[in-house]
Design a protein around this motif. Structure first.
Motif, PDB file in Angstrom:
ATOM      1  N   VAL A   1       0.857  -1.200   0.000  1.00  0.00           N
ATOM      2  CA  VAL A   1       0.000   0.000   0.000  1.00  0.00           C
ATOM      3  C   VAL A   1       0.887   1.243   0.000  1.00  0.00           C
ATOM      4  O   VAL A   1       1.781   1.388   0.832  1.00  0.00           O
ATOM      5  N   SER A   2       0.640   2.126  -0.911  1.00  0.00           N
ATOM      6  CA  SER A   2       1.462   3.333  -1.041  1.00  0.00           C
ATOM      7  C   SER A   2       1.375   4.212   0.210  1.00  0.00           C
ATOM      8  O   SER A   2       0.280   4.436   0.743  1.00  0.00           O
ATOM      9  N   PRO A   3       2.529   4.712   0.685  1.00  0.00           N
ATOM     10  CA  PRO A   3       2.496   5.652   1.828  1.00  0.00           C
ATOM     11  C   PRO A   3       1.648   6.886   1.543  1.00  0.00           C
ATOM     12  O   PRO A   3       1.063   7.469   2.456  1.00  0.00           O
ATOM     13  N   ILE A   4       1.585   7.262   0.269  1.00  0.00           N
ATOM     14  CA  ILE A   4       0.768   8.422  -0.107  1.00  0.00           C
ATOM     15  C   ILE A   4      -0.709   8.160   0.185  1.00  0.00           C
ATOM     16  O   ILE A   4      -1.442   9.036   0.662  1.00  0.00           O
ATOM     17  N   VAL A   5      -1.144   6.930  -0.083  1.00  0.00           N
ATOM     18  CA  VAL A   5      -2.531   6.553   0.187  1.00  0.00           C
ATOM     19  C   VAL A   5      -2.799   6.590   1.681  1.00  0.00           C
ATOM     20  O   VAL A   5      -3.854   7.084   2.127  1.00  0.00           O
ATOM     21  N   ARG A   6      -1.854   6.096   2.451  1.00  0.00           N
ATOM     22  CA  ARG A   6      -2.020   6.121   3.911  1.00  0.00           C
ATOM     23  C   ARG A   6      -2.104   7.556   4.423  1.00  0.00           C
ATOM     24  O   ARG A   6      -2.935   7.879   5.285  1.00  0.00           O
ATOM     25  N   GLU A   7      -1.229   8.412   3.914  1.00  0.00           N
ATOM     26  CA  GLU A   7      -1.236   9.808   4.352  1.00  0.00           C
ATOM     27  C   GLU A   7      -2.535  10.504   3.968  1.00  0.00           C
ATOM     28  O   GLU A   7      -3.067  11.324   4.721  1.00  0.00           O
ATOM     29  N   ALA A   8      -3.051  10.169   2.797  1.00  0.00           N
ATOM     30  CA  ALA A   8      -4.315  10.760   2.364  1.00  0.00           C
ATOM     31  C   ALA A   8      -5.452  10.339   3.291  1.00  0.00           C
ATOM     32  O   ALA A   8      -6.323  11.153   3.632  1.00  0.00           O
ATOM     33  N   ALA A   9      -5.448   9.062   3.696  1.00  0.00           N
ATOM     34  CA  ALA A   9      -6.478   8.576   4.610  1.00  0.00           C
ATOM     35  C   ALA A   9      -6.370   9.274   5.968  1.00  0.00           C
ATOM     36  O   ALA A   9      -7.390   9.629   6.577  1.00  0.00           O
ATOM     37  N   ARG A  10      -5.139   9.473   6.429  1.00  0.00           N
ATOM     38  CA  ARG A  10      -4.949  10.188   7.699  1.00  0.00           C
ATOM     39  C   ARG A  10      -5.460  11.622   7.579  1.00  0.00           C
ATOM     40  O   ARG A  10      -6.090  12.157   8.496  1.00  0.00           O
ATOM     41  N   ALA A  11      -5.170  12.251   6.454  1.00  0.00           N
ATOM     42  CA  ALA A  11      -5.604  13.638   6.256  1.00  0.00           C
ATOM     43  C   ALA A  11      -7.125  13.763   6.241  1.00  0.00           C
ATOM     44  O   ALA A  11      -7.682  14.799   6.624  1.00  0.00           O
ATOM     45  N   LEU A  12      -7.797  12.691   5.827  1.00  0.00           N
ATOM     46  CA  LEU A  12      -9.260  12.691   5.801  1.00  0.00           C
ATOM     47  C   LEU A  12      -9.852  12.357   7.167  1.00  0.00           C
ATOM     48  O   LEU A  12     -11.069  12.307   7.323  1.00  0.00           O
ATOM     49  N   GLY A  13      -8.989  12.113   8.139  1.00  0.00           N
ATOM     50  CA  GLY A  13      -9.453  11.855   9.495  1.00  0.00           C
ATOM     51  C   GLY A  13      -9.770  10.407   9.803  1.00  0.00           C
ATOM     52  O   GLY A  13     -10.450  10.120  10.799  1.00  0.00           O
ATOM     53  N   TYR A  14      -9.288   9.471   8.974  1.00  0.00           N
ATOM     54  CA  TYR A  14      -9.542   8.050   9.224  1.00  0.00           C
ATOM     55  C   TYR A  14      -8.776   7.595  10.464  1.00  0.00           C
ATOM     56  O   TYR A  14      -7.597   7.927  10.624  1.00  0.00           O
ATOM     57  N   THR A  15      -9.449   6.855  11.322  1.00  0.00           N
ATOM     58  CA  THR A  15      -8.766   6.230  12.446  1.00  0.00           C
ATOM     59  C   THR A  15      -7.918   5.077  11.913  1.00  0.00           C
ATOM     60  O   THR A  15      -8.144   4.591  10.789  1.00  0.00           O
ATOM     61  N   PRO A  16      -6.918   4.596  12.673  1.00  0.00           N
ATOM     62  CA  PRO A  16      -6.099   3.481  12.191  1.00  0.00           C
ATOM     63  C   PRO A  16      -6.922   2.251  11.806  1.00  0.00           C
ATOM     64  O   PRO A  16      -6.642   1.603  10.789  1.00  0.00           O
ATOM     65  N   ALA A  17      -7.948   1.940  12.602  1.00  0.00           N
ATOM     66  CA  ALA A  17      -8.768   0.761  12.298  1.00  0.00           C
ATOM     67  C   ALA A  17      -9.562   0.975  11.006  1.00  0.00           C
ATOM     68  O   ALA A  17      -9.622   0.084  10.150  1.00  0.00           O
ATOM     69  N   ARG A  18     -10.150   2.145  10.870  1.00  0.00           N
ATOM     70  CA  ARG A  18     -10.923   2.428   9.654  1.00  0.00           C
ATOM     71  C   ARG A  18     -10.006   2.472   8.431  1.00  0.00           C
ATOM     72  O   ARG A  18     -10.374   2.008   7.348  1.00  0.00           O
ATOM     73  N   ARG A  19      -8.814   3.025   8.603  1.00  0.00           N
ATOM     74  CA  ARG A  19      -7.858   3.081   7.497  1.00  0.00           C
ATOM     75  C   ARG A  19      -7.463   1.678   7.053  1.00  0.00           C
ATOM     76  O   ARG A  19      -7.357   1.399   5.861  1.00  0.00           O
ATOM     77  N   LEU A  20      -7.279   0.794   8.032  1.00  0.00           N
ATOM     78  CA  LEU A  20      -6.896  -0.583   7.715  1.00  0.00           C
ATOM     79  C   LEU A  20      -7.977  -1.284   6.912  1.00  0.00           C
ATOM     80  O   LEU A  20      -7.703  -1.870   5.854  1.00  0.00           O
TER      81      LEU A  20
END
Length: 211
Positions: A105-124
């Motif tokens: 999974v691209s780090p960019i995708v992870r950062e985008a999810a964090r920026a949208l306010g996703y919790t770690p569980a929801r991001r996973l």
């Protein structure tokens, strides 16, 4: 090929097939329930990946018959012996593929999810797992086909599904049970593999137009 024997022993053949399916399904389920959290830990703390891979690799290299013999003093000639052994053989394949899928999974995708306010569980579950799903399902497919073949060995402890047909054939020097056992094992492997491919197709609609 003696079709009269097949007809007269249809109940035995059906029971062996159902037990084979049960052993494969449960061992994959238990293996995934162990491998998934272990993979999450290895992704979170990369230092755990090497030791975890080594341990699951060692378990995978233990000869199946020797492993079942080692388990018998504790669990006897029971389905538990078969399930424990078969589950251990799934761990290396499942663990490695889950880790590789999540690492892909691209780090960019992870950062985008964090920026949208996703919790770690929801991001996973909403972002990372869907992206990693093709690699994870590929591991499940490999593990499933591997275990379908290994289940026959557990017939030596009375829990072998279609392996019981092989023992019957060898004991009686009679080809029909051997042929039926082989054909059903191959058919089961192909069916499970195609079912997993179909499941992946249904779960990843965004990939259908990629190629």
């Amino acid at each position: 090929m003696n079709w009269d024997w097949v007809v007269s022993n249809s109940h035995q053949i059906t029971a062996a097939l159902l037990q084979h399916v049960q052993l494969v399904g449960l061992s994959l389920l238990f293996g995934f329930l162990i491998a998934f959290p272990l993979a999450l830990l290895a992704v979170r703390w990369p230092r755990l990946y090497g030791p975890s891979l080594a341990i699951t690799g060692v378990m995978f290299t233990i000869p199946s018959l020797a492993l079942f013999i080692l388990l018998m003093p504790f669990t006897g000639l029971s389905m538990a012996t078969s399930l424990i052994g078969l589950t251990l053989y799934t761990l290396l394949i499942l663990f490695r593929n889950i880790v590789q899928g999540l690492r892909g999974v691209s780090p960019i995708v992870r950062e985008a999810a964090r920026a949208l306010g996703y919790t770690p569980a929801r991001r996973l579950f909403a972002v990372e797992l869907p992206i990693a799903l093709p690699v994870i399902v590929a591991g499940i497919r490999i593990a499933a086909v591997t275990i379908i073949g290994m289940v026959t060995v557990t017939a030596l402890i009375g829990q072998g599904g279609l392996g019981q047909l092989f023992i019957t054939g060898f004991t009686l020097s009679f080809a029909t049970p051997l042929i039926i056992g082989f054909m059903l094992s191959v058919a089961l492997a192909v069916t499970v593999d195609l079912a997993l491919v179909g499941l992946l197709y249904c779960l990843t609609p965004w990939q259908r137009g990629v190629h």
